[in-house]
Design a protein around this motif. Structure first.
Motif, PDB file in Angstrom:
ATOM      1  N   TYR A 143       0.823  -1.206   0.000  1.00  8.29           N
ATOM      2  CA  TYR A 143       0.000   0.000   0.000  1.00  8.29           C
ATOM      3  C   TYR A 143       0.862   1.263   0.000  1.00  8.29           C
ATOM      4  O   TYR A 143       0.416   2.316  -0.464  1.00  8.29           O
ATOM      5  CB  TYR A 143      -0.947  -0.017   1.204  1.00  8.29           C
ATOM      6  CG  TYR A 143      -2.024  -1.061   1.083  1.00  8.29           C
ATOM      7  CD1 TYR A 143      -2.996  -0.972   0.098  1.00  8.29           C
ATOM      8  CD2 TYR A 143      -2.076  -2.161   1.942  1.00  8.29           C
ATOM      9  CE1 TYR A 143      -3.977  -1.943  -0.033  1.00  8.29           C
ATOM     10  CE2 TYR A 143      -3.055  -3.128   1.823  1.00  8.29           C
ATOM     11  CZ  TYR A 143      -4.001  -3.010   0.827  1.00  8.29           C
ATOM     12  OH  TYR A 143      -4.970  -3.974   0.697  1.00  8.29           O
ATOM     13  N   TRP A 144       2.087   1.160   0.503  1.00 10.34           N
ATOM     14  CA  TRP A 144       3.000   2.297   0.442  1.00 10.34           C
ATOM     15  C   TRP A 144       3.320   2.638  -1.010  1.00 10.34           C
ATOM     16  O   TRP A 144       3.300   3.812  -1.406  1.00 10.34           O
ATOM     17  CB  TRP A 144       4.282   1.969   1.215  1.00 10.34           C
ATOM     18  CG  TRP A 144       5.237   3.118   1.360  1.00 10.34           C
ATOM     19  CD1 TRP A 144       5.250   4.061   2.353  1.00 10.34           C
ATOM     20  CD2 TRP A 144       6.335   3.442   0.486  1.00 10.34           C
ATOM     21  NE1 TRP A 144       6.276   4.956   2.144  1.00 10.34           N
ATOM     22  CE2 TRP A 144       6.958   4.611   1.014  1.00 10.34           C
ATOM     23  CE3 TRP A 144       6.838   2.882  -0.675  1.00 10.34           C
ATOM     24  CZ2 TRP A 144       8.061   5.199   0.410  1.00 10.34           C
ATOM     25  CZ3 TRP A 144       7.933   3.474  -1.285  1.00 10.34           C
ATOM     26  CH2 TRP A 144       8.537   4.609  -0.738  1.00 10.34           C
ATOM     27  N   LEU A 145       3.614   1.630  -1.838  1.00 15.08           N
ATOM     28  CA  LEU A 145       3.902   1.862  -3.251  1.00 15.08           C
ATOM     29  C   LEU A 145       2.687   2.412  -3.990  1.00 15.08           C
ATOM     30  O   LEU A 145       2.809   3.326  -4.826  1.00 15.08           O
ATOM     31  CB  LEU A 145       4.357   0.563  -3.908  1.00 15.08           C
ATOM     32  CG  LEU A 145       5.814   0.149  -3.683  1.00 15.08           C
ATOM     33  CD1 LEU A 145       6.060  -1.236  -4.276  1.00 15.08           C
ATOM     34  CD2 LEU A 145       6.768   1.161  -4.292  1.00 15.08           C
ATOM     35  N   ALA A 148      -5.247   7.273   9.560  1.00 13.02           N
ATOM     36  CA  ALA A 148      -6.218   6.176   9.629  1.00 13.02           C
ATOM     37  C   ALA A 148      -5.963   5.144   8.535  1.00 13.02           C
ATOM     38  O   ALA A 148      -5.975   3.932   8.789  1.00 13.02           O
ATOM     39  CB  ALA A 148      -7.638   6.740   9.508  1.00 13.02           C
ATOM     40  N   GLU A 149      -5.709   5.610   7.332  1.00 13.99           N
ATOM     41  CA  GLU A 149      -5.496   4.679   6.219  1.00 13.99           C
ATOM     42  C   GLU A 149      -4.204   3.888   6.405  1.00 13.99           C
ATOM     43  O   GLU A 149      -4.139   2.706   6.055  1.00 13.99           O
ATOM     44  CB  GLU A 149      -5.457   5.468   4.903  1.00 13.99           C
ATOM     45  CG  GLU A 149      -5.487   4.619   3.657  1.00 13.99           C
ATOM     46  CD  GLU A 149      -6.827   3.936   3.412  1.00 13.99           C
ATOM     47  OE1 GLU A 149      -6.988   3.348   2.341  1.00 13.99           O
ATOM     48  OE2 GLU A 149      -7.702   3.961   4.300  1.00 13.99           O
ATOM     49  N   ALA A 150      -3.179   4.529   6.957  1.00 10.59           N
ATOM     50  CA  ALA A 150      -1.913   3.827   7.195  1.00 10.59           C
ATOM     51  C   ALA A 150      -2.063   2.714   8.225  1.00 10.59           C
ATOM     52  O   ALA A 150      -1.355   1.700   8.167  1.00 10.59           O
ATOM     53  CB  ALA A 150      -0.843   4.819   7.653  1.00 10.59           C
ATOM     54  N   LEU A 151      -2.986   2.872   9.179  1.00 10.46           N
ATOM     55  CA  LEU A 151      -3.153   1.890  10.245  1.00 10.46           C
ATOM     56  C   LEU A 151      -4.189   0.817   9.911  1.00 10.46           C
ATOM     57  O   LEU A 151      -3.993  -0.361  10.218  1.00 10.46           O
ATOM     58  CB  LEU A 151      -3.558   2.600  11.540  1.00 10.46           C
ATOM     59  CG  LEU A 151      -2.529   3.567  12.134  1.00 10.46           C
ATOM     60  CD1 LEU A 151      -3.119   4.278  13.353  1.00 10.46           C
ATOM     61  CD2 LEU A 151      -1.252   2.841  12.514  1.00 10.46           C
ATOM     62  N   VAL A 152      -5.277   1.213   9.273  1.00 10.68           N
ATOM     63  CA  VAL A 152      -6.407   0.297   9.117  1.00 10.68           C
ATOM     64  C   VAL A 152      -6.244  -0.643   7.929  1.00 10.68           C
ATOM     65  O   VAL A 152      -6.389  -1.868   8.067  1.00 10.68           O
ATOM     66  CB  VAL A 152      -7.731   1.092   8.974  1.00 10.68           C
ATOM     67  CG1 VAL A 152      -8.889   0.158   8.643  1.00 10.68           C
ATOM     68  CG2 VAL A 152      -8.020   1.842  10.262  1.00 10.68           C
ATOM     69  N   THR A 153      -5.935  -0.121   6.758  1.00  7.10           N
ATOM     70  CA  THR A 153      -5.972  -0.920   5.540  1.00  7.10           C
ATOM     71  C   THR A 153      -4.991  -2.097   5.563  1.00  7.10           C
ATOM     72  O   THR A 153      -5.391  -3.243   5.286  1.00  7.10           O
ATOM     73  CB  THR A 153      -5.736  -0.029   4.307  1.00  7.10           C
ATOM     74  OG1 THR A 153      -6.743   0.987   4.272  1.00  7.10           O
ATOM     75  CG2 THR A 153      -5.811  -0.845   3.032  1.00  7.10           C
ATOM     76  N   PRO A 154      -3.700  -1.907   5.889  1.00  5.23           N
ATOM     77  CA  PRO A 154      -2.811  -3.080   5.937  1.00  5.23           C
ATOM     78  C   PRO A 154      -3.218  -4.090   7.008  1.00  5.23           C
ATOM     79  O   PRO A 154      -3.141  -5.311   6.778  1.00  5.23           O
ATOM     80  CB  PRO A 154      -1.432  -2.472   6.236  1.00  5.23           C
ATOM     81  CG  PRO A 154      -1.528  -1.049   5.820  1.00  5.23           C
ATOM     82  CD  PRO A 154      -2.926  -0.659   6.106  1.00  5.23           C
TER      83      PRO A 154
END
Length: 581
Positions: A200-202, A446-452
């Motif tokens: 998700y970082w890429l 929030a997206e950095a914590l939840v999605t992965p």
């Protein structure tokens, strides 16, 4: 002479023996070369899959980044209509991979279907310039324009282009770039979390490039030519697929499918109704009714797999409202930014460039979290529980929408000024757009914590044979969150006669819509927090099972068993008391 003959015979035998040894060693060399070429081929396939994934996301974000501005300025839509179109397109692009995956399994071959989807994607991205191109930039002379489309024709072509592009996106994601193509079956919990973090970082790094470059081209330099960039990107994807000539098309295992999943559920419901009317129950789980032992049509292995998937449905359900909050970035937050002062020292910032602020926290947090996990936890440990990340991330999303409500109140206190966007003069608040940065940052966290973390749980907490199905269901619920966001916007506009989602923001109460959504998200966060312990226990069970499957763990257990057996032999007499006497 006889001695010389014997010497020659010995030399011939020695040469023959040496030749035999070399021939024996050749298969080993060929195997080594074969293994090397096989690893190189896998590396090439992984790189090609990643390139296609990035190209597809590039086209997707290129379409989404300025859709609201295009719909409001060029097509004459109201704000709520443009927001609904944008969220429905994103939701459709999330649902089509599930549909295309089912078609690939049941009706159409994978290679044939991916060719159809690539053509649809090509057609959609090629038609978008037709809509955006009244060809105002290309003149025969000052009085004659090469080509124009009426508003009605523009809307028809626009919707058809979005539909075909979303179908093409579904085919690429489901057939060419599924997560199964990355060979994650043998990865441990820590390796899986690391993969999802960097994956998700890429994707977000790619979207940051798109939001800055394409949005500026579309809005300022040559806004109509900006829609040609997704067209060029899809050509890159086609070339990448052609390079490997179909060898990169992943073929999943056929022992489980969406049809089997829905079939188990339907069979269990049918048997439940029959037993309710005629026979008493006697099973621990309602899905057990689908087993052959209880009169159903499916094996115990299939039903047990679906039972493990059903335990994830509450997790999926709590992602719906969270995805609705995330969809405020290309809808409600975008409208706020569009109606704020974008002038920065004489330079007009692209509206979609503010979305990069929500991406920056993810780009920063992922390397930090990876360093913490690698330094503090061993390779066998999972680190902090993924549910902790999900709870904190959902709370951050609720806080972001609440801050957006207060920012909207603050924005309307500033006097209005004129601002030119896509050669249209708009009355906007003189508040600098950077005052909206906190709400973007909180949603990025929030997206950095939840999605992965949610992807990790969806992938790990089910048997290997249905991991693809589990990710499909996660995608379905995320798509449902996009459509729920569109439903909220439509309901808020219709129920308040345009007051909660107005066309002119300074004349309405958009902050009330944000406060309403924030209160729902807070309840959603508390609801997930109450059931988070279930997934902590499941995650720990699967972690222990994975540790037990490691070779070193099996050897350690074997050594312990031998020591225990030796100690038993030493402590117990070899001869029984009867034999001693």
């Amino acid at each position: 002479m006889p001695g010389a003959d014997r010497r020659d015979m010995r030399e011939k035998q020695l040469l023959n023996h040496t030749a035999d040894e070399e021939q024996r060693s050749l298969p080993g060399r060929s195997n080594h070369a074969g293994n090397l070429s096989q690893s190189e081929k896998k590396l090439q396939e992984a790189i090609c899959v990643l390139l296609v994934e990035l190209c597809e996301r590039f086209t997707f974000f290129g379409i989404v980044c300025n859709m609201i501005l295009f719909c409001t300025v060029k097509l004459g839509y109201h704000n709520y209509q443009a927001a609904i179109v944008n969220m429905c397109f994103v939701g459709t692009s999330m649902l089509t991979p599930v549909l295309v995956g089912w078609l690939a399994e049941c009706l159409v071959g994978r290679i044939k279907l991916v060719c159809i989807c690539m053509f649809l994607h090509f057609l959609g991205t090629a038609l978008l310039p037709v809509v955006a191109f009244p060809f105002e930039d290309i003149y025969i002379d000052r009085r004659h324009i090469l080509h124009t489309l009426t508003k009605r024709e523009q809307k028809i072509v626009f919707y058809f282009a979005l539909l075909t592009a979303s179908l093409g996106i579904g085919g690429i994601r489901a057939i060419v770039c599924p997560l199964s193509a990355y060979n994650l079956e043998d990865c441990g919990p820590k390796e899986l979390l690391s993969f999802f973090n960097w994956f998700y970082w890429l994707i977000n790094l790619n979207s940051a490039v798109v939001f800055v470059s394409i949005s500026y081209i579309q809005q300022s330099v040559a806004r109509n030519l900006g829609f040609l960039i997704p067209f060029v990107s899809v050509l890159m994807a086609i070339i990448t697929i052609h390079m490997v000539r179909g060898e990169m098309i992943y073929k999943p295992k056929t022992d489980s499918s969406l049809l089997t999943t829905f079939g188990v559920i339907a069979s269990a419901l049918k048997m439940c109704c029959m037993r309710y009317h005629y026979v008493s129950g006697g099973v621990t789980n309602w899905l057990d009714h689908a087993k052959e032992n209880y009169g159903g049509q499916y094996s115990e292995t299939q039903v047990e797999s679906i039972k493990s998937l059903a335990r994830l449905f509450p997790l999926f359900a709590f992602q719906i409202l969270y995805r609705t909050c995330i969809m405020q970035i290309p809808s409600g937050y975008y409208l706020q930014t569009m109606n704020s002062n974008l002038n920065f020292s004489g330079f007009v910032l692209p509206v979609a460039a503010m979305s990069v602020i929500s991406i920056v926290p993810l780009l920063i947090l992922v390397p930090i979290l990876e360093c913490i996990n690698s330094c503090l936890f061993s390779s066998k440990d999972t680190g902090h529980s993924p549910t902790i990340y999900i709870v904190v991330g959902q709370f951050s999303a609720a806080l972001s929408v609440m801050v957006a409500g207060f920012s909207e109140i603050h924005r309307k206190h500033f006097p209005q000024v004129e601002q030119t966007l896509s050669e249209e003069v708009l009355l906007v608040s003189s508040m600098p757009c950077f005052h909206l940065a906190p709400q973007y940052i909180l949603l990025g966290v929030a997206e950095a914590l939840v999605t992965p973390s949610c992807s990790l749980l969806s992938f790990r907490l089910v048997p290997e044979r249905i991991r693809g199905i589990s990710m499909h269901f996660l995608t379905l619920f995320n798509g449902a969150g996009c459509f729920m966001g569109a439903f909220f916007v439509q309901t808020a506009h219709a129920g308040t006669q345009g007051n909660w989602f107005p066309h002119l923001l300074h004349e309405g109460k958009l902050e009330r819509f944000f406060f309403f959504l924030a209160s729902l998200m807070m309840v959603n966060t508390l609801g997930f927090w109450t059931i988070a312990h279930r997934y902590d226990n499941l995650n720990q069970e699967y972690t222990n099972e994975f540790r037990g499957s490691l070779p070193e763990e099996k050897l350690l257990k074997h050594e312990k068993a031998i020591k225990h057996y030796d100690s038993v032999l030493e402590s117990s007499p070899i001869l029984s008391p009867m034999e001693k006497t």
